[in-house]
Write a protein that holds these residues in place. Structure first.
Motif, PDB file in Angstrom:
ATOM      1  N   TYR A  97       0.834  -1.200   0.000  1.00 35.57           N
ATOM      2  CA  TYR A  97       0.000   0.000   0.000  1.00 35.57           C
ATOM      3  C   TYR A  97       0.870   1.252   0.000  1.00 35.57           C
ATOM      4  O   TYR A  97       1.889   1.307   0.710  1.00 35.57           O
ATOM      5  CB  TYR A  97      -0.893   0.022   1.246  1.00 35.57           C
ATOM      6  CG  TYR A  97      -1.865  -1.139   1.329  1.00 35.57           C
ATOM      7  CD1 TYR A  97      -3.034  -1.142   0.576  1.00 35.57           C
ATOM      8  CD2 TYR A  97      -1.617  -2.219   2.171  1.00 35.57           C
ATOM      9  CE1 TYR A  97      -3.938  -2.200   0.659  1.00 35.57           C
ATOM     10  CE2 TYR A  97      -2.507  -3.274   2.262  1.00 35.57           C
ATOM     11  CZ  TYR A  97      -3.658  -3.263   1.502  1.00 35.57           C
ATOM     12  OH  TYR A  97      -4.544  -4.315   1.582  1.00 35.57           O
ATOM     13  N   PRO A  98       0.485   2.269  -0.733  1.00 38.14           N
ATOM     14  CA  PRO A  98       1.210   3.544  -0.649  1.00 38.14           C
ATOM     15  C   PRO A  98       0.985   4.191   0.712  1.00 38.14           C
ATOM     16  O   PRO A  98       0.035   3.856   1.431  1.00 38.14           O
ATOM     17  CB  PRO A  98       0.590   4.374  -1.779  1.00 38.14           C
ATOM     18  CG  PRO A  98      -0.759   3.790  -1.998  1.00 38.14           C
ATOM     19  CD  PRO A  98      -0.636   2.331  -1.708  1.00 38.14           C
ATOM     20  N   LYS A  99       1.868   5.107   1.055  1.00 43.28           N
ATOM     21  CA  LYS A  99       1.807   5.736   2.374  1.00 43.28           C
ATOM     22  C   LYS A  99       0.449   6.368   2.648  1.00 43.28           C
ATOM     23  O   LYS A  99      -0.085   6.285   3.759  1.00 43.28           O
ATOM     24  CB  LYS A  99       2.909   6.795   2.477  1.00 43.28           C
ATOM     25  CG  LYS A  99       2.975   7.498   3.813  1.00 43.28           C
ATOM     26  CD  LYS A  99       4.174   8.420   3.883  1.00 43.28           C
ATOM     27  CE  LYS A  99       4.057   9.566   2.882  1.00 43.28           C
ATOM     28  NZ  LYS A  99       5.162  10.542   3.041  1.00 43.28           N
ATOM     29  N   GLU A 100      -0.157   6.986   1.654  1.00 41.84           N
ATOM     30  CA  GLU A 100      -1.433   7.668   1.842  1.00 41.84           C
ATOM     31  C   GLU A 100      -2.573   6.696   2.123  1.00 41.84           C
ATOM     32  O   GLU A 100      -3.574   7.059   2.740  1.00 41.84           O
ATOM     33  CB  GLU A 100      -1.771   8.500   0.597  1.00 41.84           C
ATOM     34  CG  GLU A 100      -0.778   9.606   0.286  1.00 41.84           C
ATOM     35  CD  GLU A 100       0.505   9.082  -0.338  1.00 41.84           C
ATOM     36  OE1 GLU A 100       0.501   7.905  -0.772  1.00 41.84           O
ATOM     37  OE2 GLU A 100       1.502   9.831  -0.387  1.00 41.84           O
ATOM     38  N   ARG A 101      -2.434   5.465   1.674  1.00 46.21           N
ATOM     39  CA  ARG A 101      -3.500   4.473   1.806  1.00 46.21           C
ATOM     40  C   ARG A 101      -3.458   3.735   3.144  1.00 46.21           C
ATOM     41  O   ARG A 101      -4.475   3.242   3.630  1.00 46.21           O
ATOM     42  CB  ARG A 101      -3.368   3.474   0.649  1.00 46.21           C
ATOM     43  CG  ARG A 101      -4.241   2.253   0.722  1.00 46.21           C
ATOM     44  CD  ARG A 101      -5.700   2.556   0.534  1.00 46.21           C
ATOM     45  NE  ARG A 101      -6.471   1.327   0.501  1.00 46.21           N
ATOM     46  CZ  ARG A 101      -7.726   1.218   0.898  1.00 46.21           C
ATOM     47  NH1 ARG A 101      -8.362   2.284   1.366  1.00 46.21           N
ATOM     48  NH2 ARG A 101      -8.359   0.072   0.822  1.00 46.21           N
ATOM     49  N   ARG A 102      -2.293   3.680   3.768  1.00 45.84           N
ATOM     50  CA  ARG A 102      -2.121   2.856   4.970  1.00 45.84           C
ATOM     51  C   ARG A 102      -3.053   3.233   6.119  1.00 45.84           C
ATOM     52  O   ARG A 102      -3.623   2.335   6.755  1.00 45.84           O
ATOM     53  CB  ARG A 102      -0.657   2.924   5.427  1.00 45.84           C
ATOM     54  CG  ARG A 102       0.296   2.256   4.455  1.00 45.84           C
ATOM     55  CD  ARG A 102       1.746   2.591   4.759  1.00 45.84           C
ATOM     56  NE  ARG A 102       2.624   2.213   3.647  1.00 45.84           N
ATOM     57  CZ  ARG A 102       3.866   2.636   3.512  1.00 45.84           C
ATOM     58  NH1 ARG A 102       4.397   3.449   4.427  1.00 45.84           N
ATOM     59  NH2 ARG A 102       4.593   2.252   2.465  1.00 45.84           N
ATOM     60  N   PRO A 103      -3.238   4.522   6.460  1.00 45.90           N
ATOM     61  CA  PRO A 103      -4.162   4.838   7.554  1.00 45.90           C
ATOM     62  C   PRO A 103      -5.571   4.302   7.320  1.00 45.90           C
ATOM     63  O   PRO A 103      -6.248   3.862   8.273  1.00 45.90           O
ATOM     64  CB  PRO A 103      -4.147   6.371   7.601  1.00 45.90           C
ATOM     65  CG  PRO A 103      -2.826   6.752   7.028  1.00 45.90           C
ATOM     66  CD  PRO A 103      -2.571   5.749   5.957  1.00 45.90           C
ATOM     67  N   MET A 104      -6.057   4.316   6.094  1.00 49.03           N
ATOM     68  CA  MET A 104      -7.384   3.789   5.807  1.00 49.03           C
ATOM     69  C   MET A 104      -7.430   2.284   6.005  1.00 49.03           C
ATOM     70  O   MET A 104      -8.421   1.734   6.501  1.00 49.03           O
ATOM     71  CB  MET A 104      -7.792   4.161   4.376  1.00 49.03           C
ATOM     72  CG  MET A 104      -8.073   5.643   4.186  1.00 49.03           C
ATOM     73  SD  MET A 104      -8.598   6.061   2.507  1.00 49.03           S
ATOM     74  CE  MET A 104      -7.023   5.996   1.651  1.00 49.03           C
ATOM     75  N   VAL A 105      -6.350   1.581   5.631  1.00 46.51           N
ATOM     76  CA  VAL A 105      -6.292   0.141   5.855  1.00 46.51           C
ATOM     77  C   VAL A 105      -6.334  -0.153   7.353  1.00 46.51           C
ATOM     78  O   VAL A 105      -7.069  -1.051   7.804  1.00 46.51           O
ATOM     79  CB  VAL A 105      -5.006  -0.445   5.234  1.00 46.51           C
ATOM     80  CG1 VAL A 105      -4.856  -1.933   5.583  1.00 46.51           C
ATOM     81  CG2 VAL A 105      -5.001  -0.253   3.733  1.00 46.51           C
ATOM     82  N   TYR A 106      -5.591   0.611   8.134  1.00 46.83           N
ATOM     83  CA  TYR A 106      -5.581   0.407   9.580  1.00 46.83           C
ATOM     84  C   TYR A 106      -6.956   0.678  10.182  1.00 46.83           C
ATOM     85  O   TYR A 106      -7.387  -0.029  11.112  1.00 46.83           O
ATOM     86  CB  TYR A 106      -4.532   1.312  10.227  1.00 46.83           C
ATOM     87  CG  TYR A 106      -3.109   0.986   9.824  1.00 46.83           C
ATOM     88  CD1 TYR A 106      -2.729  -0.319   9.535  1.00 46.83           C
ATOM     89  CD2 TYR A 106      -2.137   1.983   9.732  1.00 46.83           C
ATOM     90  CE1 TYR A 106      -1.428  -0.621   9.159  1.00 46.83           C
ATOM     91  CE2 TYR A 106      -0.826   1.683   9.372  1.00 46.83           C
ATOM     92  CZ  TYR A 106      -0.482   0.380   9.088  1.00 46.83           C
ATOM     93  OH  TYR A 106       0.802   0.066   8.713  1.00 46.83           O
ATOM     94  N   ARG A 107      -7.663   1.682   9.676  1.00 45.50           N
ATOM     95  CA  ARG A 107      -9.012   1.960  10.184  1.00 45.50           C
ATOM     96  C   ARG A 107      -9.967   0.819   9.836  1.00 45.50           C
ATOM     97  O   ARG A 107     -10.826   0.456  10.648  1.00 45.50           O
ATOM     98  CB  ARG A 107      -9.530   3.289   9.621  1.00 45.50           C
ATOM     99  CG  ARG A 107      -8.937   4.512  10.298  1.00 45.50           C
ATOM    100  CD  ARG A 107      -9.741   5.767   9.977  1.00 45.50           C
ATOM    101  NE  ARG A 107      -9.669   6.110   8.564  1.00 45.50           N
ATOM    102  CZ  ARG A 107      -8.739   6.900   8.042  1.00 45.50           C
ATOM    103  NH1 ARG A 107      -7.781   7.407   8.805  1.00 45.50           N
ATOM    104  NH2 ARG A 107      -8.741   7.182   6.751  1.00 45.50           N
TER     105      ARG A 107
END
Length: 390
Positions: A56-66
């Motif tokens: 995942y790109p850096k911008e996408r990771r927080p959404m994956v964690y949520r």
């Protein structure tokens, strides 16, 4: 006979040194077990995840964690869950120099950590003032922080720091980062149980500008944490089955952090018991030998009217003299050797008086037991038989 007495005196001295060490380490471990870490570890499991396989790109990771957090919270038996960079008492951490607003001196170190909404509730850590992190603390919002009591003591002389700001020196070519304090929480242990409470500043995990390929969720369960592993694994797999997971029960993590202290207590206790037994055996041998050498004297005393109690006291007096000499030497050696163990003790000093008393009493009981057997045998002999012996 004199050489035997000297050897037994040395055994008693060495036994006292080892017994003092054993009592010190056992009491130190007990004090560590009684330490309150500032949170309630029972029922908590930490779920560590590595999402590198998802690319995942850096911008996408927080959404994956949520997404993962939502799945975890929806599982049966889960009371609450939250994201955190590092669980307490894990041995991990980072620190930076901090200067509060209006402060012109040199910066002082503060420990740091990041967590998401619901973390304080999950860990059962009390919020003392202000507010916790919530949905308003996004990446584009003003930077905020929640600090603990030790932080308030070090940087604000114990006053309520809510509403104040502090700055952290920026990297080369970057401006200082300024944070507004929005909450004050109870002190919690950071690296390990034996440390003093350190000043800690918590930052919102949503304001992390460089989220990595790994994170941790703390999950409070209604039952045994181990029973939730399967459902928690299924929850993470629902987002991406290729994620690498590791589970850690919080109570087990704390227990693992005390392995060195437990090992020292067990080893010191084993050596102390062994030394005490050797000293008791040596004392028994010396007293038995003394009784054999003084049978005629004992026979004369009993023929002249000495009762059994006086004979027992006569024999035990020899044992007590050896004990006293050994204790005098052992106390000096224990005080000298204790300085080397000072850093390994928690809540105790190597010259702790109660420890020396306890070790001395244990050794005195062993000495009395070792001396009583030959003393009782001597008091039961027939005076005429004793007088006939060469």
């Amino acid at each position: 006979y004199g050489l035997r007495r000297a050897l037994v005196t040395a055994q008693v001295a060495l036994s006292l040194v080892l017994l003092v060490g054993a009592v010190l380490f056992v009491r130190s471990l007990q004090k560590l077990l009684d330490v309150q870490p500032g949170f309630r570890p029972e029922g908590i499991v930490a779920v560590n995840v590595d999402i590198t396989s998802g690319k995942y790109p850096k911008e996408r990771r927080p959404m994956v964690y949520r997404d993962v957090l939502e799945k975890l919270q929806a599982q049966p038996g889960v009371v609450s869950a939250a994201e955190v960079d590092m669980t307490p008492i894990s041995g991990s951490g980072w620190n930076e120099g901090v200067r509060p607003d209006g402060f012109t001196g040199e910066s002082k170190n503060s420990m740091f950590n990041r967590y998401g909404p619901g973390y304080l509730k999950t860990m059962s850590t009390a919020l003392l003032a202000g507010r916790d992190f919530d949905a308003r603390d996004t990446l584009g919002a003003p930077k905020v922080a929640v600090v603990n009591e030790a932080f308030a003591k070090v940087f604000f002389a114990g006053a309520n720091p809510v509403g104040h700001t502090f700055r952290v020196e920026g990297e080369a070519g970057q401006p200082d980062r300024i944070y507004q304090i929005v909450g004050l929480v109870r002190n919690t242990k950071y690296y390990e149980l034996r440390e003093e409470f350190l000043p800690v500043s918590f930052l919102p995990i949503a304001q992390n500008e460089n989220p990595g390929n790994g994170t941790t969720w703390v999950v409070r369960t209604a039952g045994r944490p181990q029973d939730a592993f399967r459902t928690l694994k299924a929850a993470v797999a629902a987002v991406n089955p290729s994620f690498v997971l590791e589970f850690k029960v919080m109570t087990e993590q704390i227990a693992e952090s005390l392995q060195r202290d437990r090992l020292m207590a067990v080893l010191a206790g084993a050596f102390g018991v062994l030394a005490g037994m050797l000293a008791a055996i040596g004392l028994y041998g010396v007293i038995a030998y003394m009784v054999a050498r003084r049978q005629n004297e004992i026979g004369v005393r009993m023929a002249l009217g000495a009762d059994r109690a006086s004979v027992i006291r006569l024999v035990l007096r020899e044992a007590m003299m050896l004990l006293a000499a050994g204790l005098a030497i052992g106390i000096g050696l224990a005080l000298w050797a204790g300085q080397a163990a000072a850093k390994m003790l928690f809540g105790l000093k190597p010259n702790d008086a109660a420890t020396f008393v306890a070790a001395s009493v244990l050794l005195a009981v062993a000495t009395a037991a070792a001396g009583y057997i030959p003393a009782r045998r001597a008091s039961g002999m027939d005076p005429m038989d004793a007088l006939r012996m060469e």
